[in-house]
Scaffold this motif. Structure first.
Motif, PDB file in Angstrom:
ATOM      1  N   VAL A   1      52.552 -38.574  24.492  1.00 47.39           N
ATOM      2  CA  VAL A   1      51.102 -38.768  24.333  1.00 47.39           C
ATOM      3  C   VAL A   1      50.349 -37.878  25.326  1.00 47.39           C
ATOM      4  O   VAL A   1      49.360 -37.209  24.971  1.00 47.39           O
TER       5      VAL A   1
ATOM      6  N   ASP B   1      47.772 -34.885  24.241  1.00 48.25           N
ATOM      7  CA  ASP B   1      46.379 -34.760  24.688  1.00 48.25           C
ATOM      8  C   ASP B   1      46.091 -33.331  25.145  1.00 48.25           C
ATOM      9  O   ASP B   1      45.062 -32.752  24.816  1.00 48.25           O
ATOM     10  N   LYS B   2      47.041 -32.787  25.900  1.00 49.56           N
ATOM     11  CA  LYS B   2      46.842 -31.415  26.407  1.00 49.56           C
ATOM     12  C   LYS B   2      46.799 -30.423  25.240  1.00 49.56           C
ATOM     13  O   LYS B   2      45.999 -29.488  25.223  1.00 49.56           O
TER      14      LYS B   2
ATOM     15  N   TYR C   1      45.969 -31.044  22.147  1.00 49.92           N
ATOM     16  CA  TYR C   1      44.738 -31.273  21.383  1.00 49.92           C
ATOM     17  C   TYR C   1      43.561 -30.546  22.047  1.00 49.92           C
ATOM     18  O   TYR C   1      42.805 -29.819  21.392  1.00 49.92           O
ATOM     19  N   GLU C   2      43.431 -30.732  23.352  1.00 47.46           N
ATOM     20  CA  GLU C   2      42.286 -30.133  24.050  1.00 47.46           C
ATOM     21  C   GLU C   2      42.383 -28.613  24.057  1.00 47.46           C
ATOM     22  O   GLU C   2      41.404 -27.907  23.812  1.00 47.46           O
TER      23      GLU C   2
ATOM     24  N   ARG D   1      41.696 -35.987  15.846  1.00 35.39           N
ATOM     25  CA  ARG D   1      42.579 -37.131  16.058  1.00 35.39           C
ATOM     26  C   ARG D   1      42.636 -37.959  14.785  1.00 35.39           C
ATOM     27  O   ARG D   1      41.627 -38.086  14.081  1.00 35.39           O
TER      28      ARG D   1
ATOM     29  N   GLN E   1      50.298 -41.812  19.045  1.00 34.36           N
ATOM     30  CA  GLN E   1      49.074 -41.022  18.854  1.00 34.36           C
ATOM     31  C   GLN E   1      49.404 -39.880  17.888  1.00 34.36           C
ATOM     32  O   GLN E   1      50.554 -39.442  17.824  1.00 34.36           O
TER      33      GLN E   1
END
Ligand code: FES
Length: 521
Positions: free
Chosen positions: A153, A157-158, A160-161, A172, A184
Motif C-alpha cells: 500500500v 501510494d508513491k 499513484y502520486e 483510485r 488498495q
C-alpha cells in the motif's frame, strides 16, 4: 538471393522459440503473402536494413516505408518467431518500472517524458489499427494495480502520486476485477490489448504493399561498414544498406548492452473458467515477481490469461514455475481447463528504461532498441517512432532520455570483451562413444542434461524415440555453459539469454552461431 516467405492464408500455426504454444500461434489472422521482389535485394543499396521481424522491426519498417525510405527486413526465422509470438500483449502506459522509480532516477521531467512516450506507443498502435483496418481484437481497457499488504500500500501510494505528477491518467478505485483479496487499488485508464501476431502480420502486409521487402529465414551473420555502407552478410547473401537497425530483442555480438540487460523468462497460462467471471480489465498485483491478468477470446472461446513466476533465463526451474502459477491460479479461480501453457523471454534494463538509439560501440548509422521489460508491445511500438525519427534526422524530445549512450563505460568491460572474444573455455569436439555417454547420462526420453565426459562437459539430449544428440554446451556468444530448459525443450544460456533448440540451432540471440555438434561413434 532466395527468400522464404510464407504463403497467403487467413489463419496459420506459426512456430516460435520453444516447444510450447501460445494461443496467438494457433489463431493469427495472416493478412497477405509477404516477401516479393527478391531479385532486387542484392543489386541495390537499401536505405535501411532492419534485422528482426518482431514488433520493433515491423513497426520501424512500416513507419520508414510510409516516409518513402526503402527498407528491407531480415528475420532469422519467420515473423513473430521470438517474443512477439509469446507476449501477453498488455499495452499498459503504467509500465513495469514504476513512475516513482523513474522520477527518482530520471527526475520529474524524465518521468513525464516516459509517460508521454508510453502514450505515443499506444496511440501508434491505435492509429495503425484504424489506418490499416487491422482485425487484431484491439480494445481499450483500464489497467488495475492493486496492493495486498501494508508495505505494498505504501508503495502504491508513491506510484499513484508519481504517476499523477508525470501526467499519467490514474485514479483510485474501490474494486478490482479479480476474486483476490486486496487493500488498495489504482486504475490507469485507456490501456489496451491486441492479438499480437494478427497485428504484426497486418503491419507486414502494409509494409510490403508500400514497397518494403521481408526476408524470412535470413539470419544476419556479420557486418562490415565500408565507405558509408553496411555490407551485411546474411545466411541468404549480402545485403547492402545505408543504415542498420538491430530489432533483435538484444543486439548480437559482444556489446555493453549485454551487461546492462538481464534476460528473464515469464510463464503464462491460458485458462477456461467454469464461470463467466473473466476479468473485464487488465490487472496486476505487486508481488515479486508480480502476476498479470487479462482475458481474450481465442478461436471463439473466452480465456483468462494469467502470467508470472518470472526468473532469470537459465537460472530457475521452468517446471516449478509452471506449477507455482497453476497452484496460484487454481487457488483463486474456478478453473475448468488449462488449454495453454507457454513461456517467453524479456530483457530487464539495468536502470529501468529501454535503450533506444545508436548502438554503443557500433559502426556509424547502426541503431538498436532493447530492454523493454514486460512492456514489449508498447515499447517496441514506441521504439519504431523514435528510431524512425532518428533515421529521418528529425529532432525527438525522447532521444537523450532513451539513448543507449547514457551507459557510461564501466571498469572491466574491456576485459569482458577480450576474455569473451578469446572464449577461454574452448570446446574440442572429439568423438564420443555413444554407449558410454548413454550409460553416463541415463536420460529419460525427451530430456537433456549437461554431463561430464572425460573431464569435459557435453550437452546431451535424448529424443522421444531414443536418439541421442550431443552438443558442445559452450554458448557461441561468449562462452558460458548452457542449461537444459525442460519445459520449452531448449538449451538456455544463463549469461545473456541466448537459447538453442535440441539440435543446437539458435532460437534466441545474442548468439549468431549454433552450438557445435559432438560426433558420436
Ligand atoms: Fe552470452 Fe551465452 S548468451 S554467453
Amino acid at each position: 538471393m532466395k527468400t522464404n516467405s510464407a504463403d497467403a492464408s487467413t489463419t496459420s500455426f506459426l512456430a516460435r522459440d520453444g516447444i510450447l504454444s501460445s494461443p496467438w500461434q494457433t489463431s493469427a489472422v495472416i493478412q497477405a503473402q509477404r516477401g516479393g521482389r527478391e531479385d532486387r535485394v542484392e543489386t541495390k543499396v537499401w536505405d535501411v536494413l532492419i534485422a528482426g521481424g518482431g514488433i520493433t522491426g515491423l513497426t520501424t519498417a512500416l513507419l520508414l516505408q510510409e516516409a518513402g525510405i526503402a527498407c528491407v527486413v531480415a528475420e532469422a526465422h519467420h515473423l513473430g518467431f521470438g517474443t512477439t509470438g509469446g507476449t501477453t500483449s498488455h499495452i499498459n502506459t503504467m509500465l513495469d518500472t514504476p513512475y516513482s522509480t523513474i522520477e527518482s532516477d530520471f527526475g520529474a521531467e524524465g518521468a513525464e517524458l516516459v509517460g508521454s512516450a508510453a502514450r505515443a506507443g499506444r496511440d501508434l498502435i491505435a492509429r495503425n489499427v484504424s489506418t490499416y483496418q487491422i482485425a487484431c481484437d484491439f480494445e481499450y481497457k483500464d489497467g488495475i494495480l492493486f496492493a495486498q499488504t501494508e508495505e505494498e500500500v505504501a508503495q502504491l501510494d508513491k506510484i499513484y502520486e508519481a504517476s499523477q505528477r508525470a501526467g499519467v491518467a490514474v485514479e483510485r478505485v474501490a474494486t478490482i476485477p479479480l476474486p483476490l483479496p486486496f487493500m488498495q487499488a489504482i486504475k490507469y485508464t485507456e490501456q489496451a490489448q491486441i492479438h499480437p501476431l494478427s497485428y504484426l502480420y497486418a503491419l507486414a502486409d502494409a509494409f510490403v504493399k508500400q514497397g518494403g521487402v521481408i526476408l524470412e529465414k535470413t539470419r544476419v551473420e556479420d557486418t562490415v561498414h565500408k565507405d558509408g555502407i553496411h555490407h551485411v552478410q546474411t545466411s541468404a547473401g549480402v545485403v547492402r544498406a545505408q543504415q542498420l537497425v538491430y530489432a533483435t530483442h538484444i543486439p548480437p555480438g559482444l556489446n555493453i548492452l549485454h551487461l546492462r540487460c538481464a534476460p528473464y523468462r515469464s510463464y503464462v497460462l491460458g485458462v477456461q473458467l467454469s464461470s463467466s467471471n473473466y476479468p473485464s480489465e487488465l490487472a496486476y498485483d505487486m508481488q515479486q515477481p508480480y502476476h498479470y491478468f487479462r482475458s481474450h477470446h481465442i478461436n471463439g472461446k473466452p480465456y483468462l490469461i494469467v502470467g508470472g513466476a518470472d526468473h532469470k533465463t537459465g537460472h530457475g526451474d521452468p517446471h516449478a514455475a509452471f506449477q507455482d502459477l497453476e497452484v496460484y491460479t487454481r487457488k483463486h479461480f474456478h478453473v475448468s481447463s488449462i488449454d495453454y501453457r507457454w513461456s517467453a523471454q524479456y530483457f530487464e534494463p539495468a536502470d529501468g528504461l529501454p535503450y533506444i538509439g545508436k548502438l554503443p560501440g557500433g559502426d556509424e548509422n547502426t541503431y538498436v532498441a532493447t530492454g523493454f521489460s514486460g512492456n514489449g508491445i508498447l515499447m517496441g511500438s514506441f521504439s519504431g517512432l523514435l528510431l524512425a525519427d532518428l533515421i529521418l534526422g528529425r529532432e525527438s524530445p525522447y532521444e537523450k532520455l532513451f539513448s543507449p549512450q547514457r551507459i557510461k563505460p564501466i571498469a572491466g568491460f574491456a576485459n569482458f570483451v577480450k576474455e569473451n572474444a578469446d572464449v577461454a573455455y574452448r570446446f574440442v569436439a572429439d568423438r564420443v562413444a555413444t554407449e558410454r555417454l548413454e550409460a553416463l547420462v541415463e536420460l529419460a526420453p525427451d530430456t537433456g542434461a549437461v554431463v561430464n565426459y572425460d573431464s569435459k562437459q557435453i550437452a546431451v539430449y535424448k529424443s522421444a524415440a531414443g536418439a541421442v544428440i550431443a552438443l558442445s554446451p559452450v554458448c557461441t556468444h561468449a562462452g558460458c555453459i548452457v542449461t537444459w530448459n525442460d519445459a520449452e525443450k531448449s538449451w538456455d544460456c544463463p549469461c545473456h539469454g541466448g537459447r538453442y533448440d535440441t539440435n543446437g540451432r539458435v532460437l534466441t540471440g545474442p548468439p549468431r552461431k549454433d552450438l557445435a555438434i559432438v560426433p558420436l561413434t
